[in-house]
Enzyme design. Structure first.
Site: not given
Ligand code: BGC
Length: 759
Positions: A358, A488, A602
């Site tokens: 992030d 994810e 996302q």
């Molecule tokens: C997201 C990741 C992110 C993490 C922490 C997850 O829900 O899919 O991209 O790094 O949250 O914010």
């Protein structure tokens, strides 16, 4: 979704006592200063539902991993930010009855967070059991002028009686984490001391052995005169408190000022930390509340000067954007390169307070645009300093020759997340870390960063990519198997387009960086080559081959990049075909069902297009956006911002605004029903980008600054400032005109209004 926060341009206001929303408000009204933070819990006793949370930057605990079946290469621990010793309590007995808002009858309750000055105020009237009524106004702050100092002014007035107050001013290191391991204690006592004026507890974290000295001192006044009689301090294990007795006549305001000093062994020697704490307590007591508050206020004033965004015609949007900026500024100040930005900042414990991709993918642009250059630079140096750990991390997985795999989640450079699909597969984070170097240099022009730190990181990441791909005899291409992309909701896929793109891009940029450093400082280049045993000829030959022959899944019919091999085998549905009761799918569906579905958590392909926008034509962006966005559930708070930016490029103004609304008030309106765990700090940077890069259309290309602004129909005007290469640029966009100029610093050519070329 909630709607209880009153709209106001600079203030966050909660009116009326809502115990059922208390934890949400505790997150929203949190305070921090980059070094420490505090949830908006009450000073006095509260036996209702609450999550007392004090946090000290960089202080963590390596918790046990909890996995069903151990796999080689798993990280040893899961890092969690530690709930630190509490300094905010001011416990009060009113003529023998404990003031506790869960038991008293409460009227005129109000919490106000003044974002302009970083001050939290809470006021209420409470009637305790026997009809005695008090009014209370408490203000507090975590000093931005001195990150180790917090202060509270707690004013209490007996309204219908002459009061005898028994006040207890504790430091309490006997705290637990709320996120898990409820009963486990992570602090042990090193020492404690208390007298009638001050109390100090030095506590040590188990396993990590951080020392934190938490000290408090106080003043009690009526009408400006110090009053109150302290009795012998109470000392218990990990706890020290000063009892003070004071009387106040009906209508007299008693003012209790409690000052806290919080020191970490990250910044002070363990042997002297208690003494330094004691000296500093004397100093803050002498300075007094008003002086400390003034210094804090002027610090905030300065910070806002370069960072504010104004929105005319939509107070909710104005409040939303300022809240995001406020939280980002109080989470990370960039003064210390060992610190970073946890997804919840200082507002909660979820996500362990650790560093994720992030930072590079979403947060860096905010700090580049709103703060001194060194702030963003320190985010890069943070990763540089952890390079050896990233090399060790890759070595554990079988990589050799100095290949680096940065952790997906980290506190100190070590991987500390245990889901195999995240630690082993979400390797795209390496791409974002390389990209951040490029992004920083593109913005600041500090190409020399490559020579100083950047190239070494880039070579190590390129080495990783070059070992992570394999040659497919079948495809006659290089492929990358078994990965998880930013989306994810897919695991263990082959040829995630985004990951392949960022891998080849890294190889290309590293090649550029080698040439640059060689030319700028040959001796340094040679020293680096020999230190890392870089065989430039052999290694770059392979990199060039990979770049030339990398496989990118693409569909000729739809002319879109495919998120991964086989993506089109899925049943292609759109989000509006989902039933309302099926959403959010991550709470309603089994994991198996999510993985088989086409739904996207996302931005994934679109994340790649956003990063490397210049490489794609308008038509390519449009085709991919039109294909993927309708399948995207945006169940990560990091998702909407990328879509705002691309929708703005495409002229999809309504879509851009719709996506913007999802991010800007995410926490204020508890959009995802999870704000009680803490605020979504890293996605707040995405909200900022939505305005600056989305609506404002800001880009930097070849050292030049571009804007291509539009005004959302719902607003009358907006304005923002960005720092750019020693200048402050002011942008004002209204119905009538767009005004972009250099407000401070040397003149600069700014290119305004260039549409992306239509291919
Ligand atoms: C997201 C990741 C992110 C993490 C922490 C997850 O829900 O899919 O991209 O790094 O949250 O914010």
């Amino acid at each position: 979704m909630k709607n209880y926060i009153k709209h106001d341009p600079w203030l966050i206001i909660e009116e009326g006592f809502k115990p059922e929303y208390n934890r949400i408000s505790e997150s929203i009204f949190s305070l921090g200063n980059g070094r420490m933070g505090q949830r908006a819990t009450f000073e006095e006793d509260y036996s209702g539902d609450t999550h007392q949370g004090s946090y000290v930057a960089g202080v963590y605990y390596p918790d046990k991993t909890r996995v069903g079946w151990w796999k080689n290469g798993y990280p040893e621990y899961f890092a969690k930010v530690l709930n630190a010793p509490a300094w905010i309590d001011i416990k009060i007995k009113i003529n023998g009855t404990t003031l506790d808002l869960a038991k008293a009858s409460v009227a005129n309750f109000k919490r106000v967070l003044d974002m302009q000055h970083g001050i939290l105020t809470r006021s209420f009237e409470a009637t305790v059991a026997d009809g005695k009524k008090v009014s209370v106004v408490s203000t507090r702050f975590c000093s931005m002028a001195d990150g180790e100092v917090g202060a509270i002014r707690y004013q209490i007035k007996p309204l219908n009686f002459d009061a005898s107050f028994d006040i207890l001013l504790p430091v309490d290191a006997d705290v637990v984490n709320k996120d898990s391991n409820y009963d486990e204690k992570f602090w042990t006592e090193v020492s404690k001391y208390a007298d009638e004026k001050k109390a100090i507890v030095v506590a040590e974290t188990r396993k990590t052995f951080f020392h934190v000295a938490t000290g408090i001192t106080y003043k009690v006044n009526v009408g400006g005169l110090e009053v109150g009689k302290a009795s012998s301090p109470i000392l218990k294990e990990k706890y020290a408190a000063i009892p003070v007795q004071v009387n106040a006549k009906q209508g007299e305001t008693l003012s209790i000022e409690k000052f806290a000093v919080v020191l970490s062994s990250e910044n002070h020697k363990k042997e002297s930390i208690a003494r330094i704490c004691e000296d500093k307590l004397a100093f803050v007591r002498e300075a007094g509340y008003d002086k400390l508050e003034n210094a804090h206020r002027s610090n905030w004033k300065q910070r806002w000067e370069g960072a504010d965004i104004t929105i005319d015609g939509d107070v909710a949007a104005q409040q939303g954007i300022r809240f995001n900026i406020f939280q980002l500024m109080q989470t990370y100040t960039g003064e210390d390169e060992r610190l970073n930005i946890g997804p919840k900042g200082f507002t909660g414990e979820k996500y362990g307070g650790s560093t994720y991709w992030d930072t590079e993918a979403y947060c860096l642009p905010f700090y580049l645009g709103t703060a001194d250059q060194k702030v963003a630079r320190n985010l890069l140096v943070y990763r540089y300093k952890q390079l050896q750990k990233a090399i060790e991390n890759a070595a554990k997985l079988g990589f050799t020759n100095g290949a680096a795999l940065y952790p997906m989640v980290t506190m100190n450079g070590e991987e500390c997340h245990n889901e195999w699909e995240i630690t082993f597969e979400e390797i795209h984070r390496n791409g974002a870390i390389a990209y951040a170097i490029f992004d920083y240099i593109r913005y600041t022009g500090e190409e020399n960063y490559l020579t100083e730190y950047g190239l070494e990181v880039l070579i190590a990441i390129s080495r990783f990519w070059s070992q992570r791909v394999n040659w497919s005899a079948d495809k006659q291409k290089y492929v990358m198997l078994g990965v998880t992309g930013p989306n994810e909701y897919e695991n263990n896929v082959n040829n995630n387009w985004y990951t392949n793109l960022m891998a080849t891009w890294t190889l290309e940029y590293t090649q550029y960086a080698i040439a640059y450093v060689k030319q700028q400082d040959k001796a340094k280049y040679e020293a680096l080559s020999s230190k890392i045993k870089f065989n430039e000829t052999e290694e770059t030959k392979r990199w060039a081959d990979i770049r030339e022959k990398m496989y990118f899944p693409f569909d000729e019919t739809k002319e879109v990049f495919l998120q991964q091999d086989g993506f089109l085998d899925k049943e292609l549905l759109t989000v509006n075909q989902l039933k309302k009761e099926d959403r959010p799918i991550n709470q309603k569906w089994s994991w198996d069902r999510i993985l088989r579905s086409c739904f996207i958590k996302q931005a994934d392909v679109l994340q790649g297009i956003y990063f490397l926008e210049d490489r794609f034509s308008f038509d390519e962006i449009k085709r991919n956006f039109d294909f993927y966005e309708p399948m995207t559930v945006h169940e990560s708070s990091l998702s909407p911002c990328v879509h705002v930016i691309l929708a703005s490029v495409l002229g999809y103004k309504e879509k851009a605004y719709e996506m913007y609304l999802r991010t800007s008030r995410l926490d204020l309106d508890d959009y995802n029903n999870d704000t009680e765990d803490g605020c979504h700090i890293t996605s707040m940077a995405g909200t900022w980008m939505s305005v600056i890069k989305g609506f404002g259309g800001m880009r930097v290309k070849d050292g030049k600054l571009y804007f291509n602004p539009f005004l959302p129909d719902q607003w009358n005007a907006y304005s923002f400032r960005v720092e750019f290469r020693g200048r402050v640029i002011g942008v004002n966009v209204s119905r009538e005109q767009t005004d972009i100029k250099v407000i401070a610093g040397e003149p600069l050519e700014i290119i305004i209004g260039q549409e992306k070329e239509l291919a």
